[in-house]
Design a protein around this motif. Structure first.
Motif, PDB file in Angstrom:
ATOM      1  N   MET A   7       0.846  -1.190   0.000  1.00 30.63           N
ATOM      2  CA  MET A   7       0.000   0.000   0.000  1.00 30.63           C
ATOM      3  C   MET A   7       0.883   1.243   0.000  1.00 30.63           C
ATOM      4  O   MET A   7       1.861   1.324   0.724  1.00 30.63           O
ATOM      5  N   PHE A   8       0.515   2.215  -0.813  1.00 30.34           N
ATOM      6  CA  PHE A   8       1.295   3.446  -0.942  1.00 30.34           C
ATOM      7  C   PHE A   8       1.095   4.350   0.264  1.00 30.34           C
ATOM      8  O   PHE A   8      -0.015   4.566   0.719  1.00 30.34           O
ATOM      9  N   ASP A   9       2.183   4.880   0.743  1.00 25.87           N
ATOM     10  CA  ASP A   9       2.157   5.866   1.817  1.00 25.87           C
ATOM     11  C   ASP A   9       2.819   7.130   1.272  1.00 25.87           C
ATOM     12  O   ASP A   9       3.972   7.068   0.824  1.00 25.87           O
ATOM     13  N   PRO A  10       2.113   8.269   1.268  1.00 30.13           N
ATOM     14  CA  PRO A  10       2.706   9.502   0.727  1.00 30.13           C
ATOM     15  C   PRO A  10       4.045   9.864   1.367  1.00 30.13           C
ATOM     16  O   PRO A  10       4.852  10.562   0.769  1.00 30.13           O
ATOM     17  N   ARG A  11       4.297   9.361   2.549  1.00 34.56           N
ATOM     18  CA  ARG A  11       5.583   9.638   3.199  1.00 34.56           C
ATOM     19  C   ARG A  11       6.726   8.890   2.531  1.00 34.56           C
ATOM     20  O   ARG A  11       7.889   9.130   2.830  1.00 34.56           O
ATOM     21  N   ASP A  12       6.401   7.977   1.601  1.00 33.39           N
ATOM     22  CA  ASP A  12       7.432   7.247   0.876  1.00 33.39           C
ATOM     23  C   ASP A  12       8.081   8.076  -0.227  1.00 33.39           C
ATOM     24  O   ASP A  12       9.116   7.685  -0.758  1.00 33.39           O
ATOM     25  N   VAL A  13       7.480   9.198  -0.583  1.00 31.46           N
ATOM     26  CA  VAL A  13       8.068  10.073  -1.595  1.00 31.46           C
ATOM     27  C   VAL A  13       9.327  10.687  -0.984  1.00 31.46           C
ATOM     28  O   VAL A  13       9.279  11.239   0.125  1.00 31.46           O
ATOM     29  N   PRO A  14      10.463  10.589  -1.677  1.00 34.34           N
ATOM     30  CA  PRO A  14      11.689  11.158  -1.120  1.00 34.34           C
ATOM     31  C   PRO A  14      11.556  12.655  -0.874  1.00 34.34           C
ATOM     32  O   PRO A  14      10.831  13.353  -1.583  1.00 34.34           O
ATOM     33  N   ARG A  15      12.253  13.122   0.124  1.00 33.42           N
ATOM     34  CA  ARG A  15      12.328  14.557   0.426  1.00 33.42           C
ATOM     35  C   ARG A  15      13.774  14.962   0.175  1.00 33.42           C
ATOM     36  O   ARG A  15      14.695  14.404   0.778  1.00 33.42           O
ATOM     37  N   ILE A  16      13.946  15.917  -0.720  1.00 33.97           N
ATOM     38  CA  ILE A  16      15.286  16.370  -1.090  1.00 33.97           C
ATOM     39  C   ILE A  16      15.397  17.832  -0.679  1.00 33.97           C
ATOM     40  O   ILE A  16      14.542  18.646  -1.022  1.00 33.97           O
ATOM     41  N   GLU A  17      16.456  18.137   0.058  1.00 34.07           N
ATOM     42  CA  GLU A  17      16.665  19.520   0.506  1.00 34.07           C
ATOM     43  C   GLU A  17      17.975  20.056  -0.035  1.00 34.07           C
ATOM     44  O   GLU A  17      18.987  19.370  -0.029  1.00 34.07           O
ATOM     45  N   THR A  18      17.907  21.300  -0.501  1.00 33.91           N
ATOM     46  CA  THR A  18      19.108  22.039  -0.860  1.00 33.91           C
ATOM     47  C   THR A  18      19.187  23.224   0.095  1.00 33.91           C
ATOM     48  O   THR A  18      18.352  23.362   0.991  1.00 33.91           O
ATOM     49  N   GLU A  19      20.126  24.078  -0.132  1.00 32.71           N
ATOM     50  CA  GLU A  19      20.259  25.249   0.730  1.00 32.71           C
ATOM     51  C   GLU A  19      19.010  26.126   0.691  1.00 32.71           C
ATOM     52  O   GLU A  19      18.606  26.686   1.692  1.00 32.71           O
ATOM     53  N   ARG A  20      18.378  26.217  -0.484  1.00 31.55           N
ATOM     54  CA  ARG A  20      17.230  27.116  -0.656  1.00 31.55           C
ATOM     55  C   ARG A  20      15.887  26.418  -0.847  1.00 31.55           C
ATOM     56  O   ARG A  20      14.849  27.026  -0.626  1.00 31.55           O
ATOM     57  N   LEU A  21      15.887  25.153  -1.288  1.00 33.97           N
ATOM     58  CA  LEU A  21      14.642  24.511  -1.688  1.00 33.97           C
ATOM     59  C   LEU A  21      14.402  23.184  -0.981  1.00 33.97           C
ATOM     60  O   LEU A  21      15.329  22.524  -0.533  1.00 33.97           O
ATOM     61  N   VAL A  22      13.121  22.806  -0.946  1.00 33.72           N
ATOM     62  CA  VAL A  22      12.702  21.468  -0.522  1.00 33.72           C
ATOM     63  C   VAL A  22      11.890  20.876  -1.668  1.00 33.72           C
ATOM     64  O   VAL A  22      10.941  21.505  -2.146  1.00 33.72           O
ATOM     65  N   LEU A  23      12.277  19.698  -2.132  1.00 34.81           N
ATOM     66  CA  LEU A  23      11.498  18.944  -3.103  1.00 34.81           C
ATOM     67  C   LEU A  23      10.824  17.839  -2.313  1.00 34.81           C
ATOM     68  O   LEU A  23      11.495  17.076  -1.609  1.00 34.81           O
ATOM     69  N   ARG A  24       9.493  17.757  -2.410  1.00 29.58           N
ATOM     70  CA  ARG A  24       8.744  16.831  -1.571  1.00 29.58           C
ATOM     71  C   ARG A  24       7.520  16.324  -2.306  1.00 29.58           C
ATOM     72  O   ARG A  24       7.183  16.820  -3.388  1.00 29.58           O
ATOM     73  N   GLY A  25       6.855  15.386  -1.695  1.00 30.19           N
ATOM     74  CA  GLY A  25       5.614  14.879  -2.261  1.00 30.19           C
ATOM     75  C   GLY A  25       4.501  15.905  -2.130  1.00 30.19           C
ATOM     76  O   GLY A  25       4.558  16.826  -1.311  1.00 30.19           O
TER      77      GLY A  25
END
Length: 81
Positions: A1-19
């Motif tokens: 079963m899919f859990d939205p928390r499974d989407v990787p979270r990528i952080e840079t100095e200025r940005l957050v890439l998230r689900g």
């Protein structure tokens, strides 16, 4: 079963890439997609999207992660959220 928390979270100095989250719809995504100039660059045409169409796109983004294990990220600027 899919859990939205499974989407990787990528952080840079200025940005957050998230689900994507449900609150992203009214947190700026629907308004952004309602602007024809923005839509032109994101969708390839000048068709501004309704809130319902933006919701469908957001659901598609979440579903792609669930079905394929990869997809589009929501991008958040750290200083402004």
């Amino acid at each position: 079963m899919f859990d939205p928390r499974d989407v990787p979270r990528i952080e840079t100095e200025r940005l957050v890439l998230r689900g994507w989250r449900e609150e992203d719809l009214d947190g700026g995504f629907a308004a952004m997609m309602a602007d024809a100039e923005v839509a032109r660059f994101l969708t390839g045409d000048q068709h501004a999207k309704s809130r319902a169409e933006a919701w469908r796109d957001l659901a598609l983004f979440v579903g792609h992660w669930a079905l394929r294990g990869y997809g589009l990220f929501a991008v958040e600027e750290k200083t402004s959220g």
